[in-house]
Design an enzyme around this catalytic site. Structure first.
Site, PDB file in Angstrom:
ATOM      1  N   CYS A  67       0.893  -1.358  -0.023  1.00  0.00           N
ATOM      2  CA  CYS A  67      -0.086   0.047  -0.029  1.00  0.00           C
ATOM      3  C   CYS A  67       0.818   1.336   0.108  1.00  0.00           C
ATOM      4  CB  CYS A  67      -0.753   0.045   1.136  1.00  0.00           C
ATOM      5  SG  CYS A  67      -2.487   1.078   1.031  1.00  0.00           S
ATOM      6  N   HIS A 114      -3.658  -5.282   0.707  1.00  0.00           N
ATOM      7  CA  HIS A 114      -3.384  -5.896   1.871  1.00  0.00           C
ATOM      8  C   HIS A 114      -3.311  -7.386   2.291  1.00  0.00           C
ATOM      9  CE1 HIS A 114      -2.596  -1.949   4.217  1.00  0.00           C
ATOM     10  NE2 HIS A 114      -3.643  -1.439   3.209  1.00  0.00           N
ATOM     11  N   GLU A 122      -2.363  -9.320   4.135  1.00  0.00           N
ATOM     12  CA  GLU A 122      -2.334  -9.998   5.731  1.00  0.00           C
ATOM     13  C   GLU A 122      -3.693  -9.919   6.107  1.00  0.00           C
ATOM     14  OE1 GLU A 122      -1.970  -5.024   5.790  1.00  0.00           O
ATOM     15  OE2 GLU A 122      -1.320  -6.886   4.545  1.00  0.00           O
ATOM     16  N   SER A 153       2.855 -12.643  38.401  1.00  0.00           N
ATOM     17  CA  SER A 153       1.374 -12.189  38.474  1.00  0.00           C
ATOM     18  C   SER A 153       0.285 -13.133  38.390  1.00  0.00           C
ATOM     19  CB  SER A 153       1.353 -11.050  37.270  1.00  0.00           C
ATOM     20  OG  SER A 153       1.149 -11.775  36.026  1.00  0.00           O
ATOM     21  N   GLY A 154       0.735 -14.364  38.286  1.00  0.00           N
ATOM     22  CA  GLY A 154      -0.328 -15.439  38.114  1.00  0.00           C
ATOM     23  C   GLY A 154      -1.021 -15.524  36.646  1.00  0.00           C
ATOM     24  N   GLY A 155      -0.218 -14.495  35.782  1.00  0.00           N
ATOM     25  CA  GLY A 155      -0.841 -14.456  34.353  1.00  0.00           C
ATOM     26  C   GLY A 155       0.125 -15.501  33.612  1.00  0.00           C
ATOM     27  N   VAL A 156      -0.335 -15.490  32.407  1.00  0.00           N
ATOM     28  CA  VAL A 156       0.543 -16.532  31.538  1.00  0.00           C
ATOM     29  C   VAL A 156       1.591 -15.996  31.163  1.00  0.00           C
ATOM     30  CG1 VAL A 156       0.466 -17.420  28.827  1.00  0.00           C
ATOM     31  CG2 VAL A 156      -1.776 -17.154  30.249  1.00  0.00           C
ATOM     32  N   ASP A 157       1.793 -14.745  30.803  1.00  0.00           N
ATOM     33  CA  ASP A 157       3.357 -14.162  30.688  1.00  0.00           C
ATOM     34  C   ASP A 157       4.331 -14.379  31.763  1.00  0.00           C
ATOM     35  OD1 ASP A 157       1.877 -13.207  28.270  1.00  0.00           O
ATOM     36  OD2 ASP A 157       1.584 -11.347  29.248  1.00  0.00           O
ATOM     37  N   SER A 158       4.099 -13.808  32.900  1.00  0.00           N
ATOM     38  CA  SER A 158       5.259 -14.025  33.788  1.00  0.00           C
ATOM     39  C   SER A 158       5.454 -15.449  34.073  1.00  0.00           C
ATOM     40  CB  SER A 158       4.760 -12.976  34.929  1.00  0.00           C
ATOM     41  OG  SER A 158       3.530 -13.758  35.430  1.00  0.00           O
TER      42      SER A 158
END
Length: 509
Positions: free
Chosen positions: A79, A167, A169, A221-226
Site C-alpha cells: 500500500c 493488503h 495480511e 502475577s499469576g498470568g500467562v506471561d510471567s
C-alpha cells in the site's frame, strides 16, 4: 542468530497483522519504525514496508532511508510502501478517482512472477487507500491489476523489489498468505524453522550465556506471561531464580492466595509480599489513567528494590514483557504514538542496580501460550484470561479506594465464575468488570437507591492488538446482572460494553 524479516512501520493499523502472518509461516520478524531502522545484518533476509494513514503527496511524507536495503535485499512495499517505491523513484501517485476500500478481484496476474506464483487470476484482495499509482518508473513491470486499479502489483526489473496496493495480511485477501509465503520463503529464501520448540531451545541457551551464575528476581502475577517467563528462566538458571508475587491490593478476589498455591507444584521458588497499603497510598487522589499507571509502576519498582536488597547477590530483574507491550509503548516521531504506558516497559530507574531480562519480549500472546504448552505448563494456567499489570486500578474510573476495589472484586468474581459455570470462559479472550464514576437511581424493595454503575466487558481476540466484543447469550447476561445487583452491596445497575478495538481499547483506561 535467528533469520528474520524486518517490517518497517509507517503507522498502518495492519502492521501487526503483517507480523503475525509472517510468524505463522514459522519465520521470525520484527516491527521497527520507518525512521529507526536497525543495523542491517546478515540475519535479515528481507524487508516489508507497511501501509500508512499518510500520503506520499503530503508536504512532509514519511521517508525511510532504504540505501542499505533497496536493490540489496528482497523488498516488498504494501500500500503506502508500494506508493513510496513508485512515487519517489520516478513514478507518479495521485488521488484515486474514487476511494478504494474493501474487496476487489484481480483480473490480471503474471503468475510467472515469483511474488504471484500460485495466485489465482481472479483472486480476491482487500484494498484500503485513497491514493493510487498512476504511473510506474520505466524499469518497473506491472504484474497484477484489478478492474479499477491498473497497478495492483509491480516488480522492479533487475531487483527483488516488489509493490502491491492491496493488503495480503487481512483475512479478506483470500490468497494473501500464499503471496506472503512466496515472498518470505520463495524470494527471501527463509527456511521457516522458527517454532515454539526452537524458540525454547534458543532462548534457554541465550539466557544461560547472558546470566551465567547471576541471580534473577522475577515478579510473578499469576498470568500467562510471567509464568512462562519464570519457567524459561528456571530451566536456564534453576535455583538462581527467585520469584516474588506482590499483592498490590488490585488483584481479583482471593487471587493472591490462589496464585501462590498454584505455583507450589511447579518447583518455582516464590515469595509472597503484601504491599496493598503501599499501593493504595501511592494512588490516593489520582484520577488520570496515565498517572495511575505510572504510580503503580513506580511502586512496583520500589517494592522490588526493597526485595532485591534483601538478596544482595541479585543482579537481574526478570519481567514478562511481550511484544504488544513493546509496540504500544513505542513513541515515534511521525505515524506512531504511545497508546498507553506499560509498567513493565522502559527500563529501571538509575538508583536500582538491577539489569532487566525479558525472555518473551519478542512474542505475541498466542505465541506465549504455544511456548507454555511446549514447556508442559498446566493448561488451566495457560488458559487464563489476560489481566492488566495495573490490575483493577485501570478498571476503576476515577480515584482508587479500598472500598471501590472490594466492590469491583465481588462484581468481577461473579462475572468470571459465571462464565466458567456457563462454559463460556474458554471462548472469551478477556473479560472483566469496570467500576464507573457515576451513580444512578434504583429501587430495591420499597426503597429508593442511588448507587454505583458497573460495566461488563468481554472480547474475542487473537493477541489483543484487535478485538471484537463477545455476543454473550442474553440469558447469561440477565443472570449475571441479577446476581451482581442482588449480591453486591453498592451496585444497582449493570451495563454491557459492545465496543470493538479499534476504536475502543480492551481496557477502559
Amino acid at each position: 542468530m535467528q533469520e528474520q524479516i524486518l517490517i518497517l512501520d509507517f503507522g498502518s493499523q495492519y502492521t501487526q497483522l503483517i507480523a503475525r502472518r509472517v510468524r505463522e509461516l514459522n519465520v521470525y520478524c520484527e516491527i521497527h519504525p520507518y525512521n529507526h531502522i536497525p543495523p542491517i545484518t546478515e540475519h535479515i533476509k528481507g524487508v516489508i514496508l507497511s501501509g500508512s494513514p499518510h500520503s506520499v503527496r503530503e508536504e512532509n511524507p514519511p521517508k525511510p532511508d532504504l540505501s542499505q536495503i533497496k536493490g540489496k535485499l528482497p523488498l516488498l512495499g504494501v500500500c503506502y510502501g508500494a506508493q513510496y517505491l513508485s512515487h519517489f523513484f520516478g513514478g507518479e501517485v495521485g488521488r484515486s478517482s474514487s476511494r478504494e476500500y474493501g474487496r476487489a478481484n484481480l483480473n490480471f496476474v503474471n503468475d510467472q512472477n515469483p511474488l504471484f506464483k500460485n495466485i489465482s487470476h481472479s483472486s480476491q484482495v482487500w484494498m484500503s487507500h485513497a491514493d493510487t499509482i498512476l504511473k510506474v518508473p520505466d524499469n518497473y513491470e506491472i504484474v497484477a491489476s484489478t478492474h479499477d486499479v491498473k497497478v495492483a502489483g509491480f516488480a522492479i526489473k533487475g531487483e527483488t523489489t516488489y509493490g502491491i496496493q492491496f493488503h495480503p495480511e487481512v483475512y479478506h485477501s483470500t490468497e494473501g498468505t500464499q503471496l506472503l509465503n512466496n515472498f518470505v520463503h520463495g524470494i527471501c529464501g527463509c527456511k521457516g524453522d522458527w517454532t515454539s520448540e526452537s524458540f525454547i531451545d534458543t532462548t534457554i541457551a541465550e539466557l544461560k550465556q547472558k546470566l551465567g551464575d547471576d541471580k534473577v528476581i522475577l515478579g510473578l502475577s499469576g498470568g500467562v506471561d510471567s509464568t512462562v517467563a519464570a519457567v524459561l528462566l528456571h530451566k536456564a538458571i534453576g535455583a538462581n531464580l527467585h520469584c516474588i508475587f506482590v499483592d498490590n491490593g488490585l488483584l481479583r478476589k482471593n487471587e493472591f492466595e490462589n496464585v501462590l498455591d498454584s505455583y507450589k507444584h511447579m518447583g518455582l521458588n516464590v515469595k509472597g509480599v503484601n504491599a496493598r497499603q503501599r499501593f493504595y497510598d501511592s494512588l490516593a487522589g489520582l484520577t488520570d489513567p496515565e498517572q495511575k499507571r505510572k504510580a503503580i509502576g513506580k511502586t512496583f519498582i520500589d517494592v522490588f528494590d526493597v526485595e532485591s536488597k534483601l538478596d544482595k547477590d541479585a543482579k537481574w530483574l526478570g519481567q514478562g514483557t511481550i511484544y504488544p507491550d513493546v509496540i504500544e509503548s513505542v513513541s515515534v516521531k511521525g505515524p506512531s504514538a504511545t497508546i498507553k504506558s506499560h509498567h513493565n516497559v522502559g527500563g529501571l530507574p538509575d538508583y536500582m542496580k538491577l539489569k532487566v531480562v525479558e525472555p518473551l519480549r519478542s512474542l505475541f500472546k498466542d505465541e506465549v501460550r504455544r511456548v507454555g504448552k511446549a514447556l508442559g505448563i498446566d493448561p488451566a494456567l495457560l488458559g487464563r484470561h489476560p489481566f492488566p499489570g495495573p490490575g483493577l486500578a485501570i478498571r476503576i474510573l476515577g480515584d482508587i479506594t479500598e472500598h471501590k476495589v472490594k466492590i469491583l472484586q465481588e462484581v468481577d468474581s461473579i462475572f468470571i465464575e459465571g462464565l466458567k459455570e456457563a462454559k463460556l470462559y474458554d471462548s472469551v479472550w478477556q473479560a472483566g468488570a469496570i467500576f464507573l464514576p457515576i451513580q444512578s437511581v434504583g429501587v430495591m424493595g420499597d426503597e429508593r437507591t442511588y448507587e454505583n454503575v458497573v460495566a461488563l466487558r468481554a472480547v474475542s481476540s487473537t493477541d489483543g492488538m484487535t478485538a471484537d466484543w463477545c455476543h454473550l447469550p442474553y440469558e447469561f447476561l440477565a443472570k449475571v446482572s441479577n446476581d451482581i445487583i442482588n449480591k453486591v452491596k453498592g451496585v444497582n445497575r449493570v451495563v454491557y460494553d459492545i465496543s470493538s478495538k479499534p476504536p475502543a481499547t480492551i481496557e477502559w483506561e
